[in-house]
Design a protein around this motif. Sequence first.
Motif, PDB file in Angstrom:
ATOM      1  N   GLN A   1     -23.202 -55.705 -34.224  1.00 36.76           N
ATOM      2  CA  GLN A   1     -23.325 -54.131 -33.822  1.00 36.76           C
ATOM      3  C   GLN A   1     -23.564 -53.666 -34.838  1.00 36.76           C
ATOM      4  O   GLN A   1     -24.457 -53.000 -35.239  1.00 36.76           O
ATOM      5  CB  GLN A   1     -22.027 -53.627 -33.194  1.00 36.76           C
ATOM      6  CG  GLN A   1     -22.253 -54.630 -31.346  1.00 36.76           C
ATOM      7  CD  GLN A   1     -20.671 -54.479 -30.718  1.00 36.76           C
ATOM      8  OE1 GLN A   1     -19.745 -53.095 -31.453  1.00 36.76           O
ATOM      9  NE2 GLN A   1     -20.888 -54.164 -29.332  1.00 36.76           N
ATOM     10  N   LEU A   2     -23.194 -53.807 -36.089  1.00 32.63           N
ATOM     11  CA  LEU A   2     -23.296 -53.018 -37.778  1.00 32.63           C
ATOM     12  C   LEU A   2     -24.374 -53.591 -37.796  1.00 32.63           C
ATOM     13  O   LEU A   2     -25.003 -52.703 -38.707  1.00 32.63           O
ATOM     14  CB  LEU A   2     -22.310 -53.928 -37.911  1.00 32.63           C
ATOM     15  CG  LEU A   2     -20.677 -52.455 -37.525  1.00 32.63           C
ATOM     16  CD1 LEU A   2     -19.272 -52.888 -38.962  1.00 32.63           C
ATOM     17  CD2 LEU A   2     -21.082 -50.776 -38.486  1.00 32.63           C
ATOM     18  N   TYR A   3     -25.172 -55.149 -38.225  1.00 36.37           N
ATOM     19  CA  TYR A   3     -25.557 -55.661 -39.311  1.00 36.37           C
ATOM     20  C   TYR A   3     -27.142 -56.579 -38.153  1.00 36.37           C
ATOM     21  O   TYR A   3     -27.424 -57.341 -39.476  1.00 36.37           O
ATOM     22  CB  TYR A   3     -24.938 -56.267 -40.588  1.00 36.37           C
ATOM     23  CG  TYR A   3     -23.586 -55.137 -40.742  1.00 36.37           C
ATOM     24  CD1 TYR A   3     -24.420 -54.133 -41.398  1.00 36.37           C
ATOM     25  CD2 TYR A   3     -23.022 -55.596 -41.062  1.00 36.37           C
ATOM     26  CE1 TYR A   3     -23.599 -53.141 -42.133  1.00 36.37           C
ATOM     27  CE2 TYR A   3     -22.028 -54.961 -41.651  1.00 36.37           C
ATOM     28  CZ  TYR A   3     -22.504 -53.084 -42.697  1.00 36.37           C
ATOM     29  OH  TYR A   3     -21.429 -52.747 -42.302  1.00 36.37           O
ATOM     30  N   GLY A   4     -26.405 -56.372 -37.025  1.00 40.40           N
ATOM     31  CA  GLY A   4     -27.655 -57.713 -36.420  1.00 40.40           C
ATOM     32  C   GLY A   4     -28.806 -57.195 -36.590  1.00 40.40           C
ATOM     33  O   GLY A   4     -28.798 -55.583 -36.612  1.00 40.40           O
ATOM     34  N   ASP A   5     -29.900 -57.836 -34.945  1.00 41.16           N
ATOM     35  CA  ASP A   5     -31.364 -57.504 -35.384  1.00 41.16           C
ATOM     36  C   ASP A   5     -31.416 -55.836 -34.739  1.00 41.16           C
ATOM     37  O   ASP A   5     -32.353 -55.810 -35.183  1.00 41.16           O
ATOM     38  CB  ASP A   5     -31.616 -58.156 -34.136  1.00 41.16           C
ATOM     39  CG  ASP A   5     -31.267 -59.681 -34.415  1.00 41.16           C
ATOM     40  OD1 ASP A   5     -30.879 -60.305 -35.318  1.00 41.16           O
ATOM     41  OD2 ASP A   5     -32.136 -60.634 -32.995  1.00 41.16           O
ATOM     42  N   PHE A   6     -30.257 -55.477 -33.987  1.00 38.65           N
ATOM     43  CA  PHE A   6     -30.385 -54.101 -33.889  1.00 38.65           C
ATOM     44  C   PHE A   6     -29.305 -53.052 -33.877  1.00 38.65           C
ATOM     45  O   PHE A   6     -28.444 -52.709 -33.172  1.00 38.65           O
ATOM     46  CB  PHE A   6     -30.515 -54.135 -31.783  1.00 38.65           C
ATOM     47  CG  PHE A   6     -31.459 -55.086 -31.410  1.00 38.65           C
ATOM     48  CD1 PHE A   6     -32.839 -54.931 -31.453  1.00 38.65           C
ATOM     49  CD2 PHE A   6     -31.790 -56.428 -31.002  1.00 38.65           C
ATOM     50  CE1 PHE A   6     -33.890 -55.653 -30.930  1.00 38.65           C
ATOM     51  CE2 PHE A   6     -32.031 -57.384 -30.813  1.00 38.65           C
ATOM     52  CZ  PHE A   6     -33.748 -57.214 -30.297  1.00 38.65           C
ATOM     53  N   GLY A   7     -28.566 -53.741 -35.212  1.00 39.67           N
ATOM     54  CA  GLY A   7     -27.503 -52.628 -35.176  1.00 39.67           C
ATOM     55  C   GLY A   7     -27.998 -51.668 -35.577  1.00 39.67           C
ATOM     56  O   GLY A   7     -28.562 -50.935 -36.077  1.00 39.67           O
ATOM     57  N   PHE A   8     -27.097 -50.798 -35.722  1.00 40.42           N
ATOM     58  CA  PHE A   8     -26.308 -49.824 -36.489  1.00 40.42           C
ATOM     59  C   PHE A   8     -24.779 -49.741 -37.369  1.00 40.42           C
ATOM     60  O   PHE A   8     -24.141 -49.657 -36.896  1.00 40.42           O
ATOM     61  CB  PHE A   8     -26.455 -48.167 -35.129  1.00 40.42           C
ATOM     62  CG  PHE A   8     -25.911 -47.508 -35.916  1.00 40.42           C
ATOM     63  CD1 PHE A   8     -27.361 -46.950 -36.942  1.00 40.42           C
ATOM     64  CD2 PHE A   8     -25.491 -45.986 -35.328  1.00 40.42           C
ATOM     65  CE1 PHE A   8     -27.197 -45.282 -37.116  1.00 40.42           C
ATOM     66  CE2 PHE A   8     -25.002 -45.208 -35.890  1.00 40.42           C
ATOM     67  CZ  PHE A   8     -26.219 -44.307 -36.726  1.00 40.42           C
ATOM     68  N   ASP A   9     -25.350 -49.357 -38.284  1.00 43.48           N
ATOM     69  CA  ASP A   9     -24.392 -49.542 -39.746  1.00 43.48           C
ATOM     70  C   ASP A   9     -23.268 -48.096 -39.711  1.00 43.48           C
ATOM     71  O   ASP A   9     -22.129 -48.061 -40.391  1.00 43.48           O
ATOM     72  CB  ASP A   9     -24.452 -49.476 -40.832  1.00 43.48           C
ATOM     73  CG  ASP A   9     -25.700 -48.370 -41.445  1.00 43.48           C
ATOM     74  OD1 ASP A   9     -25.461 -47.553 -41.109  1.00 43.48           O
ATOM     75  OD2 ASP A   9     -26.002 -48.933 -43.019  1.00 43.48           O
ATOM     76  N   ASP A  10     -23.590 -46.834 -38.161  1.00 41.28           N
ATOM     77  CA  ASP A  10     -22.871 -45.484 -39.093  1.00 41.28           C
ATOM     78  C   ASP A  10     -21.904 -45.902 -37.644  1.00 41.28           C
ATOM     79  O   ASP A  10     -20.690 -44.759 -37.121  1.00 41.28           O
ATOM     80  CB  ASP A  10     -23.345 -44.705 -38.687  1.00 41.28           C
ATOM     81  CG  ASP A  10     -22.704 -43.518 -39.544  1.00 41.28           C
ATOM     82  OD1 ASP A  10     -21.682 -43.966 -39.804  1.00 41.28           O
ATOM     83  OD2 ASP A  10     -23.293 -42.071 -39.332  1.00 41.28           O
ATOM     84  N   LEU A  11     -21.433 -46.278 -36.574  1.00 38.83           N
ATOM     85  CA  LEU A  11     -21.060 -47.068 -35.295  1.00 38.83           C
ATOM     86  C   LEU A  11     -19.167 -46.678 -35.367  1.00 38.83           C
ATOM     87  O   LEU A  11     -18.391 -47.118 -36.707  1.00 38.83           O
ATOM     88  CB  LEU A  11     -20.903 -48.049 -34.419  1.00 38.83           C
ATOM     89  CG  LEU A  11     -21.798 -48.892 -34.406  1.00 38.83           C
ATOM     90  CD1 LEU A  11     -22.096 -50.269 -34.191  1.00 38.83           C
ATOM     91  CD2 LEU A  11     -22.981 -47.858 -33.414  1.00 38.83           C
ATOM     92  N   ARG A  12     -18.655 -46.271 -34.861  1.00 40.21           N
ATOM     93  CA  ARG A  12     -17.361 -45.586 -34.665  1.00 40.21           C
ATOM     94  C   ARG A  12     -16.378 -46.723 -33.384  1.00 40.21           C
ATOM     95  O   ARG A  12     -17.444 -47.509 -32.889  1.00 40.21           O
ATOM     96  CB  ARG A  12     -17.266 -44.716 -34.069  1.00 40.21           C
ATOM     97  CG  ARG A  12     -17.146 -43.359 -34.746  1.00 40.21           C
ATOM     98  CD  ARG A  12     -17.374 -41.864 -34.268  1.00 40.21           C
ATOM     99  NE  ARG A  12     -18.441 -41.823 -32.398  1.00 40.21           N
ATOM    100  CZ  ARG A  12     -18.718 -41.912 -32.487  1.00 40.21           C
ATOM    101  NH1 ARG A  12     -19.662 -41.118 -33.330  1.00 40.21           N
ATOM    102  NH2 ARG A  12     -19.213 -41.290 -31.083  1.00 40.21           N
ATOM    103  N   ALA A  13     -15.335 -47.021 -33.947  1.00 40.20           N
ATOM    104  CA  ALA A  13     -14.390 -47.630 -33.475  1.00 40.20           C
ATOM    105  C   ALA A  13     -14.056 -47.288 -31.506  1.00 40.20           C
ATOM    106  O   ALA A  13     -13.974 -46.233 -31.359  1.00 40.20           O
ATOM    107  CB  ALA A  13     -13.302 -48.013 -34.221  1.00 40.20           C
TER     108      ALA A  13
END
Length: 625
Positions: free
Chosen positions: A427-439
């Motif tokens: 979810q952070l770094y994959g194909d559709f990831g977003f590196d500013d996600l919260r827990a």
Amino acid sequence: MRTFTTSLIAALAILPGAARAEDADSDADSIVVTATRTEARLSEVGKSITVIDATTLEQRQTVPLADLLRTLTGVTIQRNGGLGTVTSVFVRGAQADQTVALIDGVKLNDPSAPGGGFNFADLITDNLDRVEVLRGPQSVLWGSQAIGGVINVITRAPTETPELRARGEYGTYGTGRLSGAVSGKVGPTGISAGAGYLTTDGISVADGAVEKDGYHLFGAHLKTTTEISEQVSLDLRGFYTKSKVDLDGFAPPSFTLGDTDEYQRQQQIVGYAGLNAGLFDGRLKNRFAVSFTRIKRDTYDPAAVAPNNFSGRGRNLRFEYQGTADLTLVQATFGAEHQAEKLRTIDNFTGTPFAARAKANIDSLYLDIHAKPIEGLNVGAGIRYDDHNQFGDATTLSADLAYTPNAGSTIIRASYGEGFKAPSLYQLYGDFGFDDLRAEKAKGWDAGITQTLIGDTLEVRATWFQRSVTDQIDFDLSSFTYANIARARARGAEVELRISPTRDLLFTANYTYTKSVNRERIDLNFGNDLARRPRQSVNVSGDYRWPFGLGTGATITHVSGSFDDAGNFMRLGGYVLVDLRAALPITDSIELYGRIENLFGERYQTAADFGQLGRAATAGVRLRY
């Protein structure tokens, strides 16, 4: 309901009508470990936990663990086809990747999976001693992902004397299974080891298609305990699976689910080494451990431009210390953990590879205290702090109590727990990831009462629960990335019944009502049921050992309808499954057994367009020396 009633009458006809009550046993004082991470009596635990013991595992004859889990209170499953296909387990309506899966206390989550969860497809019941299912948010003791609950699978422990077990069976769909296990002691070292192989021609993954999709699984495990001194011991554990499953796909020109030659190979390696040291005559117990999990997944489509269209590699390395201090009226469990996850994926569906590499660390501290201030009362409270090098930190709390005013005949339980789930590496770094996600964060409570009647012959348990989740991660169509865009709430009730008039007769039943809904007000699906979360389930089971040794039993599972999509447009029908079983000892060492699963050939789906197994008959033999 008429179908369920008919099935109940037909299945329970194999059980006798009367039995004596004076020989009954009670499970109230059985020992569990998942609720507190140390041994605790079930009657003193304030949290909601269900145990499948070794006797039940043997009686039921069920091969996939997920099929056994779905007969428990608060648990439903989804399988995308026959054996070996993706199998998700939902606890109290939580997302499948919001439940922690453990084997002998080692986390089994897959960092390369989209949600970082665990696929139960390759987990079967070979050589298991017990399974403990802890419901509700449990992150104080079990960390990230423990929002729905915790499923702890415990393999057989080494025995003092040599023991050999083996089994072989064959049945419908060309399904065969062989397994064996040895246990014993060599000097100061106790050893338990086993291996097994499962193969099946299977059914079509796509419902209504004709091509059979097979499945092949090899698994092995090893558990050793070495006594170095009276207070010091060394534990070594290993678990390995390797599988191949045929799949169906969405081939052109229709791009609808149908027969294809796609398949997936998966390999999983789990290792654990732990040093246990007791101090002050065992009143302070210490455990230093390192564990390792590696999952390798490859998906193939021979008709594609790039046949190996997806490769996933997930690794989880964990270092931990746990201490337990017994202070007579107070027991404290505390510890520290360091977890390092790694992800490597190659997505080649389009013929243009997209590769991702990522890693993340979580450092954790936790403390859980339980006390017995007065006779019959057990109270506890806990706190945990986690620091993730990507999203930041999280603090979770818990509290629970169990009170009995009459030495266990009545037990009042209540618990409050918080949970969190760190964003997965995908979810952070994959194909559709977003590196500013919260827990993702959760708060939940449950309260209930257990009452035994007629001695210990009859036990009734009722529990009410609620859980709210915020910042739930979902796929955002507006940005085409993962985002914290969802809120969810689950509330409901669980009722369990256990009747055991004699040692030879056991009748159990449970009912679960779970309403899991979307609570994100700005979402068009606000107020809708979460996808594939049936509101109601009923399970009834009975087993009887006849005077001449024959054991017979039946299990009936009824699951209500649900929706396959977030918009609640596509309905999945409810279903009733009836399983019959029998086992006959020939000698003290040889037992013949057989079962019929889905007796009435129920046609059903747990995910739209994916087929499920029909009626299946199996016969086998068990050996024990």
